[in-house]
Enzyme design. Structure first.
Site, PDB file in Angstrom:
ATOM      1  N   GLU A 286      30.846  87.275  -0.309  1.00 42.57           N
ATOM      2  CA  GLU A 286      31.669  88.409  -0.045  1.00 42.57           C
ATOM      3  C   GLU A 286      30.685  89.557  -0.318  1.00 42.57           C
ATOM      4  O   GLU A 286      30.772  90.578   0.343  1.00 42.57           O
ATOM      5  CB  GLU A 286      32.952  88.379  -0.422  1.00 42.57           C
ATOM      6  CG  GLU A 286      33.751  87.542   0.290  1.00 42.57           C
ATOM      7  CD  GLU A 286      33.480  85.942  -0.016  1.00 42.57           C
ATOM      8  OE1 GLU A 286      33.973  84.935   0.825  1.00 42.57           O
ATOM      9  OE2 GLU A 286      33.086  85.545  -1.108  1.00 42.57           O
TER      10      GLU A 286
ATOM     11  N   GLU B 198      44.631  69.074   2.955  1.00 44.68           N
ATOM     12  CA  GLU B 198      44.788  67.700   2.534  1.00 44.68           C
ATOM     13  C   GLU B 198      44.572  67.492   1.006  1.00 44.68           C
ATOM     14  O   GLU B 198      45.404  66.792   0.122  1.00 44.68           O
ATOM     15  CB  GLU B 198      43.960  66.632   3.317  1.00 44.68           C
ATOM     16  CG  GLU B 198      44.229  65.385   2.899  1.00 44.68           C
ATOM     17  CD  GLU B 198      43.418  64.435   3.926  1.00 44.68           C
ATOM     18  OE1 GLU B 198      42.176  64.742   3.792  1.00 44.68           O
ATOM     19  OE2 GLU B 198      43.872  63.530   4.578  1.00 44.68           O
TER      20      GLU B 198
ATOM     21  N   ASP C  94      43.104  87.952   3.401  1.00 47.17           N
ATOM     22  CA  ASP C  94      41.791  88.664   3.448  1.00 47.17           C
ATOM     23  C   ASP C  94      41.530  88.778   5.002  1.00 47.17           C
ATOM     24  O   ASP C  94      41.346  89.789   5.707  1.00 47.17           O
ATOM     25  CB  ASP C  94      40.680  88.112   2.704  1.00 47.17           C
ATOM     26  CG  ASP C  94      40.478  86.563   2.915  1.00 47.17           C
ATOM     27  OD1 ASP C  94      41.341  85.885   3.626  1.00 47.17           O
ATOM     28  OD2 ASP C  94      39.579  85.961   2.345  1.00 47.17           O
TER      29      ASP C  94
ATOM     30  N   ARG D  42      47.447  67.080  -2.347  1.00 47.11           N
ATOM     31  CA  ARG D  42      47.306  66.152  -3.165  1.00 47.11           C
ATOM     32  C   ARG D  42      47.526  66.608  -4.417  1.00 47.11           C
ATOM     33  O   ARG D  42      48.073  66.200  -5.479  1.00 47.11           O
ATOM     34  CB  ARG D  42      46.105  65.185  -2.901  1.00 47.11           C
ATOM     35  CG  ARG D  42      46.047  64.063  -3.908  1.00 47.11           C
ATOM     36  CD  ARG D  42      45.020  63.150  -3.585  1.00 47.11           C
ATOM     37  NE  ARG D  42      44.723  62.673  -1.957  1.00 47.11           N
ATOM     38  CZ  ARG D  42      43.760  63.148  -1.241  1.00 47.11           C
ATOM     39  NH1 ARG D  42      42.937  64.092  -1.583  1.00 47.11           N
ATOM     40  NH2 ARG D  42      43.748  62.840  -0.054  1.00 47.11           N
TER      41      ARG D  42
END
Length: 620
Positions: free
Chosen positions: A498, A188, A364, A192
């Site tokens: 990560e 969302e 990924d 925008r």
């Protein structure tokens, strides 16, 4: 001679007289400094001796208790088999009591960091999605689903923070509500922002728009739009609730996981079964964001398998598993020989769109889940096709590996059409851990060693993403130029996990304590640069150290959890019993066999047990 002797003696004694030093202030200062130093050394040694005595006393008490347990068992059971059984338990417990004191100290530091982060969230943003530490306020980034709270449940449980876990559990039971008129996706915000970019450059047509997106991706503008993550309603909420259920056995978590999953299911109602990536939780209307040209994102569509298979196993209802396994079946029909898929997939035809191939953002976790579903099913023949697809993808990954000059850092390129881009996301630093985890499944020792060595090389590169900046924290991505090794591209850091994740796997799988040392250095950099009065924040720029105002939920769910496990015994969430989803939520491994829905699908979950005391967190 006698007078001379007395004179020397008198001269020596003058150093003991206060008036000598009062007339010589510099010597008085040196004497004072020497006195303070000696006093500190003596005090420090006495403190160490006292601490050592306390530790020895506690260990002796443990040994005495264990001997008593052994004696009682012998009296009750009488035979050798019972004795051997308990002896093995005693040995395991003793090993944990005698845990490396450096690891214990570091684990406690990580737990204190978790308490600081959680306490700040509890005080300023309770029940909201994320904390803004600088302004001491909460923000609902994901529609008010309590993302940080749900993300943190298993971290609290594993660390033995019972009081905090129980309070969070009560919020889930009494307050968590999924009936929201909300588009359940972070896209969302992305849409925008992206439309503003379109209007600014006046992009006229849909075909040009897709090309523009590809170029933005390559030049890092596109990545700016993904800084909050990609999978909140699925990996975070469903995975977080299921993990809390697997750990605690509390059915309230399973019921909530099933409720949110039922609201997500209409997203799979497409001609191919490849899901749309956005759904309204209240009305069930599903669609894809317009900026993808209506196509689904590879990582988003291929990163629900662990959670939905686990949900079918726990509830006995096969519909969740059927939905997500059909996606893999569809992709496997046209799976390329190198196992590499572009990041956009057409949900109507199943065809791959023209878009980059990457092990970074939007690609990924698809590859991660091919391996982990195989592990989740206990590596049986029923899930072998997942392993086969993953091994194909690893052959493709080898074609993306290049090495920098002059230092020969291995890195994973991105592929656009037929050309490679010398760029690697920090997000792709999950790959060393994934490759190491998968390397032990190869049938030949040479193949296994080849991939383990590659994992170690890539981990070294990712560690240097951190070490190469003034703050010792990694940027979002890096470019590699001939003769220059690596240069930071997008220079923010948002507390990503990560690299720490990969260090955790490599330490568990190799026993090499170097990975613990690297992890500790990264933890200290977070403490120095990201810790503020009311939580932890990211950096707008890893070169200048300027702070942002967001404590991402994955910092508690992933980063701190992996730090904690990096310094914990391997009996804490053992990798032969648990598999981590892409948000670091551990799920129990359940064997899957031909002709069975799932062997233990209707069994009541056995709660995760602990051997260590509250101070040590949980282990089992």
């Amino acid at each position: 001679m006698a007078r001379g002797s007395r004179s020397v003696t008198s001269t020596n004694w003058r150093y003991c007289h206060p008036s000598y030093y009062l007339k010589r202030p510099k010597r008085l200062a040196l004497l004072f400094i020497g006195f303070v130093c000696v006093s500190f050394v003596v005090w420090d040694r006495q403190t160490l001796v006292r601490e050592h005595q306390v530790e020895v006393s506690e260990l002796r008490k443990e040994v005495t208790d264990l001997k008593n347990m052994l004696g009682e068992s012998n009296n009750k059971q009488g035979g050798t088999s019972g004795k051997n059984d308990l002896t093995s338990k005693v040995t395991k417990s003793s090993k944990e009591v005698l845990d490396d004191p450096i690891d214990t100290e570091r684990r406690e530091k990580v737990k204190e960091a978790m308490l600081h982060a959680w306490g700040s969230y509890e005080k300023y943003a309770w029940g909201q999605d994320e904390l803004q530490p600088q302004s001491k306020s909460g923000v609902n980034s994901f529609g008010g689903l309590g993302a940080t709270l749900i993300d943190s449940l298993d971290t609290l449980y594993i660390m033995g923070l019972n009081k905090q876990f129980q309070k969070a559990r009560d919020w889930v039971a009494n307050t968590l509500d999924f009936n929201k008129d909300y588009e359940a996706s972070v896209f969302e915000t992305t849409i925008r922002l992206l439309y503003k970019v379109y209007f600014a450059v006046e992009v006229p047509s849909s075909s040009t728009k897709l090309y523009f997106l590809t170029q933005c991706y390559t030049t890092n503008i596109f990545l700016i739009l993904f800084f909050v993550g990609l999978f909140p309603p699925k990996s975070r909420v469903v995975g977080g609730l299921l993990s809390a259920y697997d750990l605690s056995g509390d059915k309230v978590f399973l019921d909530k996981a099933r409720e949110i999953a039922d609201r997500l299911l209409p997203a799979w109602n497409t001609p191919t079964g490849i899901p749309y990536n956005i759904i309204n939780l209240s009305h069930g209307r599903a669609h894809n964001p317009s900026w993808t040209g209506g196509e689904s994102i590879l990582a988003d569509s291929g990163t629900e398998q662990l959670e939905f298979i686990a949900l079918s196993q726990r509830t006995g209802d096969p519909k969740y598993q059927q939905k997500v396994e059909n996606v893999i079946s569809q992709l496997n029909k046209t799976f390329p020989g190198d196992g590499l898929l572009p990041i956009y997939i057409n949900p109507h035809s199943g065809a791959a769109g023209y878009s980059p191939i990457t092990f970074g953002a939007m690609g990924d976790s698809f590859y991660e889940y091919l391996l982990k579903v195989w592990i989740q099913g206990n590596k049986t023949s029923v899930v072998k096709h997942y392993r086969d697809m993953w091994e194909k993808s690893m052959k493709g990954l080898l074609s993306l590996i290049r090495r920098s000059t002059p230092s020969s850092f291995a890195y994973i390129c991105e592929k656009n059409g037929g050309s490679l881009t010398d760029k690697m996301d920090e997000l792709a630093c999950f790959a060393p851990g994934m490759i190491a985890l998968g390397s032990f499944g190869y049938t030949t020792a040479d193949e296994s060693q080849k991939f383990l060595s590659l994992a170690e090389e890539l981990a070294w590169t990712c560690y240097n993403f951190y070490q190469s900046t003034p703050t010792k924290l990694a940027g979002e991505n890096y470019f590699f130029h001939s003769g220059q090794d690596m240069n930071v591209g997008t220079s923010w850091n948002i507390l990503r996990p990560e690299t720490v994740e990969s260090l955790f796997y490599l330490w568990r799988l190799t026993g090499n304590k170097t990975y613990q040392e690297w992890g500790w250095n990264i933890f200290q950099a977070f403490e120095k640069n990201s810790r503020v009065e009311s939580g932890y924040v990211g950096l707008k720029d890893v070169n200048s150290g300027v702070k942002d105002n967001m404590m991402q939920s994955f910092f508690l769910a992933e980063t701190l959890k992996y730090f904690y496990l990096l310094f914990s015994p391997s009996s804490v969430i053992p990798l032969d019993e648990w598999v981590f989803n892409t948000e670091a939520h551990p799920l129990r491994i359940v064997s899957r066999n031909e002709g069975e829905h799932d062997k233990n699908s209707n069994e009541k979950q056995k709660p995760f047990y602990r051997i260590g005391g509250r101070k040590e967190g949980r282990s089992g």
